[in-house]
Structure formats: C-alpha cells, structure tokens
Design an enzyme around this catalytic site. Sequence first.
Site, PDB file in Angstrom:
ATOM      1  N   CYS A  76      -8.617 -27.875   5.819  1.00  0.00           N
ATOM      2  CA  CYS A  76      -7.474 -27.386   5.990  1.00  0.00           C
ATOM      3  C   CYS A  76      -6.699 -28.032   6.929  1.00  0.00           C
ATOM      4  O   CYS A  76      -7.032 -29.019   7.813  1.00  0.00           O
ATOM      5  CB  CYS A  76      -7.498 -25.857   6.677  1.00  0.00           C
ATOM      6  SG  CYS A  76      -7.890 -25.690   8.425  1.00  0.00           S
TER       7      CYS A  76
ATOM      8  N   CYS B 187      -7.892 -28.368  10.852  1.00  0.00           N
ATOM      9  CA  CYS B 187      -9.349 -28.795  11.024  1.00  0.00           C
ATOM     10  C   CYS B 187      -8.957 -30.189  10.687  1.00  0.00           C
ATOM     11  O   CYS B 187      -9.975 -31.181  11.487  1.00  0.00           O
ATOM     12  CB  CYS B 187     -10.379 -28.487   9.822  1.00  0.00           C
ATOM     13  SG  CYS B 187     -11.013 -26.712  10.373  1.00  0.00           S
TER      14      CYS B 187
ATOM     15  N   HIS C 143      -6.502 -21.583   9.907  1.00  0.00           N
ATOM     16  CA  HIS C 143      -7.884 -21.994   9.658  1.00  0.00           C
ATOM     17  C   HIS C 143      -8.740 -20.818   8.771  1.00  0.00           C
ATOM     18  O   HIS C 143      -9.342 -20.990   7.707  1.00  0.00           O
ATOM     19  CB  HIS C 143      -8.860 -22.360  10.670  1.00  0.00           C
ATOM     20  CG  HIS C 143     -10.199 -22.396  10.305  1.00  0.00           C
ATOM     21  ND1 HIS C 143     -10.754 -23.470   9.421  1.00  0.00           N
ATOM     22  CD2 HIS C 143     -11.182 -21.547  10.276  1.00  0.00           C
ATOM     23  CE1 HIS C 143     -12.165 -23.224   9.230  1.00  0.00           C
ATOM     24  NE2 HIS C 143     -12.601 -22.123   9.742  1.00  0.00           N
TER      25      HIS C 143
ATOM     26  N   CYS D 155     -14.269 -28.166   6.427  1.00  0.00           N
ATOM     27  CA  CYS D 155     -13.220 -27.646   6.188  1.00  0.00           C
ATOM     28  C   CYS D 155     -11.970 -28.501   6.165  1.00  0.00           C
ATOM     29  O   CYS D 155     -12.003 -29.511   7.225  1.00  0.00           O
ATOM     30  CB  CYS D 155     -12.750 -26.338   7.108  1.00  0.00           C
ATOM     31  SG  CYS D 155     -11.039 -25.545   6.538  1.00  0.00           S
TER      32      CYS D 155
ATOM     33  N   ASP E 175      -8.364  -7.332  -0.059  1.00  0.00           N
ATOM     34  CA  ASP E 175      -7.581  -7.735   1.083  1.00  0.00           C
ATOM     35  C   ASP E 175      -8.288  -7.402   2.275  1.00  0.00           C
ATOM     36  O   ASP E 175      -9.232  -6.525   2.141  1.00  0.00           O
ATOM     37  CB  ASP E 175      -6.248  -6.970   1.125  1.00  0.00           C
ATOM     38  CG  ASP E 175      -6.508  -5.337   1.554  1.00  0.00           C
ATOM     39  OD1 ASP E 175      -7.084  -4.593   0.706  1.00  0.00           O
ATOM     40  OD2 ASP E 175      -6.186  -5.111   2.493  1.00  0.00           O
TER      41      ASP E 175
ATOM     42  N   ASP F 237       0.839  -1.193  -0.007  1.00  0.00           N
ATOM     43  CA  ASP F 237       0.021   0.008  -0.137  1.00  0.00           C
ATOM     44  C   ASP F 237       0.935   1.127  -0.057  1.00  0.00           C
ATOM     45  O   ASP F 237       1.952   1.110   0.110  1.00  0.00           O
ATOM     46  CB  ASP F 237      -1.105   0.016   1.181  1.00  0.00           C
ATOM     47  CG  ASP F 237      -0.454   0.166   2.610  1.00  0.00           C
ATOM     48  OD1 ASP F 237       0.876   0.103   2.490  1.00  0.00           O
ATOM     49  OD2 ASP F 237      -0.970   0.177   3.445  1.00  0.00           O
TER      50      ASP F 237
END
Length: 379
Positions: free
Chosen positions: A330, A333, A359, A328, A290, A92
């Site tokens: 991931c 998880c 997560h 999930c 974002d 930014d």
Amino acid sequence: MGLDFNLLNTTESGGRRGQLSLPHRVVETPVFMPVGTAGTVKAVPQDVLETLGAELILGNTYHLYLRPGHDAIRRMGGLHRFIAWPRAMLTDSGGFQVFSLSQLRKVSDEGVRFRSHLDGSSHFFTPEHSMDVQIALGADIAMAFDECTEYPADRPRAQESLRLTMAWARRSLDHFRAHRDEVPWLGEDRVPPVSPLRPGGEQRGQSLFGIVQGGMYQDLRRESAERLVEMDFDGYAIGGLSVGEPRELTLETISRVLPMLPADKPRYVMGVGYPDEIEQYARMGVDMMDCVLPTRAARHGLLFTSEGRVNIKAARYAEDQGPPDPACNCMVCRRYSRAYLRHLMQAGEALSATLNTIHNLAYYLGIMERVRKSLAAGG
Ligand SMILES: [Zn+2]
C-alpha cells in the site's frame, strides 16, 4: 429492481464470486465496505479510497440525519454528490445508532422517540421516516428499519424484538416501494449526478435490503428469514451479530442463516469482523461485510498486518526503519517506516490517523481481493 446480482462462480464450500450492479458502480463480490459514518471514512480522502479500490462505502443515516440533515443533502443532489463519491454507497437504517448512541429512547410499535446525542433535541424515527431519510440521502442500497437485538437477550425479549423488526420490515418495504422514485438523482431527465450510467446499463433506482434478526435463537432466525424472503427484498442482511456474543456463536448463526436466504440475492453480514473472520465468512458465501474495526483500530494505533496485529505505539518501534507490513504494497507501506508512524502517534499528529487507516483499509480490501481470486479459481 434496483440491482442485478450476477453470480459468476460458487465453490463447494458455498463461497460465491459475483458482481453486484448498482446505479453508481458494478461492485465485485465478496466485498468489504469501509464505514463512512458522517459522510467520511474517518481521516481518509475520497480519492485515496478510490485508489485503495473501495467500491462501496457506508453512510450512517442517524448521523447524517442529525447533521447536516437529510433535507439539506437532498437539496444538494444526494449523498454521492455532497461528499463527492462517485462509486456505490449503502446507508444503514439509523436503528442501530438510535439504540446505541441516543439518550432517553422510548420504543413503541409506531417507532422510536429519542434524544440526539449531540444537543439533546427530541426526534421520532419510524420505519417510514427512516425510508424518507434514506431516499433523500440516495445511497445505492438502503436498509429496512430494525431493532438490533442485544446480547444476551432471553427468549421472550428476542421474540418481542423480532416481532417489532418484522412489522417494521413490512412498513419499510411498503413505504420504500411507494416513494423510491423520489431519490434525488433519479428523475425523468436526471441520471446519477457524479458518475455516468454504467456502460450499457439502464438507469436503476435504489435497492432495499431486509435484516434477519432473532437473537441467538436459531428458530427465531429461521422465522425471520422466511418472513423477509416472502416479502421479497432486493437483498438480505444478517443483523444482530458482533454485539458481544462469543465468536463461535457468530459463526454458527451465519452458517445456519445463509442457507435460509435465496441463492440469487446478495447476502450481507453487518458489523463484522477481524481479518480472519471476514475471509472465513466470505468463503462461506457472505457477499458483503462492513466493520468499523480497521478504521477505528487505526486511530488507536492498531495495525492489522501479515505478521499479526502491530501496536504502533510500542517503544520497540521507536527506531524501526521497516515498513508497517513488509508484505503490504500500500502507499503507506511503500513510503513510511514503523518508527515514523509511531512518532506521529506519540506526537498526536493528524497524519497519524490518516496513514494508519489507509494501511488497515488496504489490508482489509486486499484480503477480499485475494478471496475473490481464490473463489474465482474454485476454492
Ligand atoms: Zn500497507
């Protein structure tokens, strides 16, 4: 030009499936970009970000300028090499943090004088200086220096803020064009230091995006968009959203501004949003987003799941052997229980922030992956 934007498919509702070719990565869009404030997506190591499928992460110019300093990062080969992140990055302009974090700001047409929130030292940021800092950091995408108009802002205030942002956009672009070849990884015999050049691609430099402001006044937004498009940036962001306005106003502003932007350039909405919002905006034709929400909320014990928001601190999870999100897949998880995540949070263990954040990022990145598949299929 610093980038190629290849639109693969556009749906009837305006959603776009595309590929953004940057010096360090071909990024599949629409893309969610995790926020790596001070050269780190808080609590998550870079190799895990790669495993999660993050392709493009943010760095905050204000924080990196103050510490460790852009000159030090330039000497070490740029931000990619310094933080060992081979994929794409965006910085930014520093403007948002200068206005939100620093103390004793004094704004003039020339720039902003402010005091560091770290040690009270005095600094002066101009559009030219923001470009110099961002070129030294060397992210794939840099942002024009702007003033993020606060909410609410009356019309004269929004107009004055826009006047400043448009003048700064022109100066940002002129300075960027004159100095863009000074990026640390771009030289006669130098290539991006961490990753090889993308296959078959020529070497490319940084890109610069302009930022549409104008508060909640649609005619000012139009004026802002038209003037930026005339200047011909590599991409366009819609800024000044998620600053406390009602959600309907965010949505209305995005839906009105998107058609004002050229279809063949990437469109980035800054600082949004909740999981359902990022899906909605992606389906409307936003290519990049974002937000600190998944990472910040995770550190406070708030998990985003297919069953809604889970406050992992709650007593009812004390002996809950189920995964954080049953839907999930991931790495958190698959392995850990709600009871364990609650315990880590209660005990103030450092691992708590790491697991919660992994997560939440997996959840956000998963949403975008599903949206991309859906857009590719035409809806
Ligand atoms: Zn998960």
